[in-house]
Design an enzyme around this catalytic site. Structure first.
Site, short mmCIF file in Angstrom:
data_model
loop_
_atom_site.label_atom_id
_atom_site.label_comp_id
_atom_site.label_asym_id
_atom_site.label_seq_id
_atom_site.Cartn_x
_atom_site.Cartn_y
_atom_site.Cartn_z
N SER A 139 0.82 -1.22 0.00
CA SER A 139 0.00 0.00 0.00
C SER A 139 0.85 1.26 0.00
O SER A 139 1.92 1.30 0.62
CB SER A 139 -0.87 -0.02 1.26
OG SER A 139 -1.41 1.26 1.49
N GLU A 180 0.23 3.60 1.74
CA GLU A 180 0.32 4.00 3.16
C GLU A 180 1.71 3.73 3.73
O GLU A 180 2.10 4.33 4.72
CB GLU A 180 -0.72 3.24 3.98
CG GLU A 180 -2.07 3.89 4.05
CD GLU A 180 -2.09 5.20 4.84
OE1 GLU A 180 -1.62 5.22 5.98
OE2 GLU A 180 -2.57 6.20 4.29
N TYR A 213 -1.63 0.13 10.51
CA TYR A 213 -1.92 -0.48 9.20
C TYR A 213 -0.70 -0.37 8.28
O TYR A 213 -0.27 -1.35 7.66
CB TYR A 213 -3.14 0.22 8.57
CG TYR A 213 -3.37 -0.15 7.12
CD1 TYR A 213 -4.05 -1.32 6.79
CD2 TYR A 213 -2.89 0.66 6.08
CE1 TYR A 213 -4.26 -1.67 5.46
CE2 TYR A 213 -3.09 0.31 4.75
CZ TYR A 213 -3.77 -0.85 4.45
OH TYR A 213 -3.96 -1.20 3.13
N1 GDD Z 1 -12.28 7.52 6.23
C1 GDD Z 1 -12.35 8.86 6.36
N2 GDD Z 1 -13.46 9.40 6.92
N3 GDD Z 1 -11.31 9.61 5.95
C2 GDD Z 1 -11.43 10.95 6.08
C3 GDD Z 1 -12.55 11.57 6.62
C4 GDD Z 1 -13.63 10.75 7.07
O1 GDD Z 1 -14.65 11.22 7.57
N4 GDD Z 1 -12.35 12.92 6.60
C5 GDD Z 1 -11.16 13.13 6.05
N5 GDD Z 1 -10.58 11.95 5.74
C6 GDD Z 1 -9.23 11.77 5.16
C7 GDD Z 1 -8.35 10.80 5.94
O2 GDD Z 1 -7.81 11.44 7.11
C8 GDD Z 1 -7.32 10.47 4.87
O3 GDD Z 1 -6.31 11.44 4.86
C9 GDD Z 1 -8.12 10.54 3.56
O4 GDD Z 1 -9.34 11.20 3.88
C10 GDD Z 1 -8.42 9.19 2.94
O5 GDD Z 1 -8.97 8.36 3.92
P1 GDD Z 1 -9.57 6.90 3.55
O6 GDD Z 1 -10.57 7.01 2.48
O7 GDD Z 1 -10.01 6.28 4.84
O8 GDD Z 1 -8.33 6.14 2.91
P2 GDD Z 1 -6.79 6.02 3.36
O9 GDD Z 1 -5.99 6.91 2.44
O10 GDD Z 1 -6.62 6.24 4.81
O11 GDD Z 1 -6.45 4.51 3.08
C11 GDD Z 1 -6.94 3.84 1.90
O12 GDD Z 1 -5.96 3.87 0.89
C12 GDD Z 1 -4.76 3.10 1.17
C13 GDD Z 1 -3.82 3.26 -0.03
O13 GDD Z 1 -3.11 4.45 0.13
C14 GDD Z 1 -7.34 2.40 2.28
O14 GDD Z 1 -7.99 1.81 1.20
C15 GDD Z 1 -6.10 1.57 2.61
O15 GDD Z 1 -6.49 0.22 2.84
C16 GDD Z 1 -5.15 1.64 1.41
O16 GDD Z 1 -4.00 0.87 1.64
#
Ligand code: GDD
Length: 292
Positions: free
Chosen positions: A88, A90, A112
């Site tokens: 990822s 991440e 994670y």
């Molecule tokens: N979930 C979520 N909910 N994220 C939020 C929110 C909210 O209400 N508000 C802002 N965010 C911001 C998070 O802080 C983060 O910076 C961004 O939106 C994306 O959050 P997510 O959609 O939860 O995805 P992620 O980037 O943390 O992780 C995803 O992508 C990775 C690849 O880079 C997941 O799919 C991981 O499993 C994957 O590895």
């Protein structure tokens, strides 16, 4: 003789659990697969802060169990099993370079990210130690209408649909300044498969090469339904993370050069696709509410 076109003869579900090494081993040796894709994970970054041990059990130790099952099955049968590890973006966390490529140093910012980094290196170690055809796809955020509703893109598009249909008033988000390289899951899955079709295993960044903020995504999604996000979105500190990944931008040129991979869907098209799906879903929800 079974008809190979019949999905029943081509697709089987086997029950298993990532915490149970013996069942993983027996499934791998029983079906003797050509390819194994390890997508199993507790994949929510925020939840990994609340459940760090569980996340490591599945996302890190689980990979050790699958890799070892593949190694043993391969040694026993002599048959090559190709292995894909869902690494990822991440893992780049506090990014050391922009854009990130396969050689960029890692700095994970969540349990994670740490668990994924363990699995990434273990996969490379199995490749180097035992000659397993194992590749890691370092995938950036990939989305679609099937995305879980607690990930930010889907949370936004679900809210757009429900607000438009009058069944939700506000959307509460955390850090809207976070920047992500969002692509379409369909494009990214094609890259996973292409990786395993290569003669030599390797590791690849899979990304679109374009970065937009959560705020930008809100703008795109709300405007696809004729709404202005500023009228509906509010900040709730509950959704901030103990440590944030501020920005992620990938350079997919190795994948393009090695196997001609190019993402086809832009983030604007993605937002529109998800909003259209969720408008339809909210319409059905509303109709049901009106009936009962
Ligand atoms: N979930 C979520 N909910 N994220 C939020 C929110 C909210 O209400 N508000 C802002 N965010 C911001 C998070 O802080 C983060 O910076 C961004 O939106 C994306 O959050 P997510 O959609 O939860 O995805 P992620 O980037 O943390 O992780 C995803 O992508 C990775 C690849 O880079 C997941 O799919 C991981 O499993 C994957 O590895």
């Amino acid at each position: 003789m079974k008809d190979p076109r019949d999905p029943e003869t081509r697709f089987f579900l086997h029950h298993g659990d990532m915490t149970d090494a013996s069942c993983i081993s027996s499934i791998v040796s029983k079906i003797s697969p050509d390819e194994v894709y390890n997508l199993a994970a507790q994949s929510h970054v925020k939840i990994s802060f609340d459940q760090p041990v569980y996340t490591c059990e599945i996302d890190a130790i689980g990979t050790a169990k699958i890799l070892n099952a593949v190694k043993c099955a391969q040694e026993y049968s002599g048959k090559t099993i190709r292995f894909y590890q869902a690494s990822s973006s991440e893992m780049f966390g506090k990014v050391q370079e922009v854009p990130q490529k396969e050689t960029t140093p890692f700095w994970p910012r969540s349990p994670y990210g740490c668990a994924k980094l363990f699995s990434h290196w273990l996969t490379i170690n199995y490749r180097e130690s035992y000659g397993i055809h194992a590749s890691c796809g370092i995938l950036y955020n990939h989305e679609s209408p099937r995305r879980g509703e607690t990930f930010v893109t889907r949370k936004i598009t679900r809210a757009v649909g429900r607000i438009k249909m009058g069944i939700q008033k506000k959307l509460y988000l955390g850090n809207m300044d976070a920047l992500r390289d969002w692509g379409f899951a369909g494009d990214f899955v094609e890259a996973m498969w292409l990786m395993l079709q290569q003669d030599e295993p390797s590791d690849y960044v899979i990304a679109t090469g374009r970065m937009v903020s959560v705020r930008d995504f809100c703008e795109m999604a709300f405007s696809a339904a004729g709404l202005d996000y500023r009228d509906f979105v509010e900040i709730d500190p509950r959704y901030f993370r103990p440590a944030e990944v501020d920005q992620l931008l990938g350079d997919p040129s190795k994948a393009k050069k090695k196997f001609g991979w190019d993402p086809k869907v832009s983030v604007e098209q993605l937002a529109k696709m998800m909003v259209e799906h969720d408008l339809d879903l909210a319409y059905r929800e509303k109709t049901l509410q009106d009936i009962v």
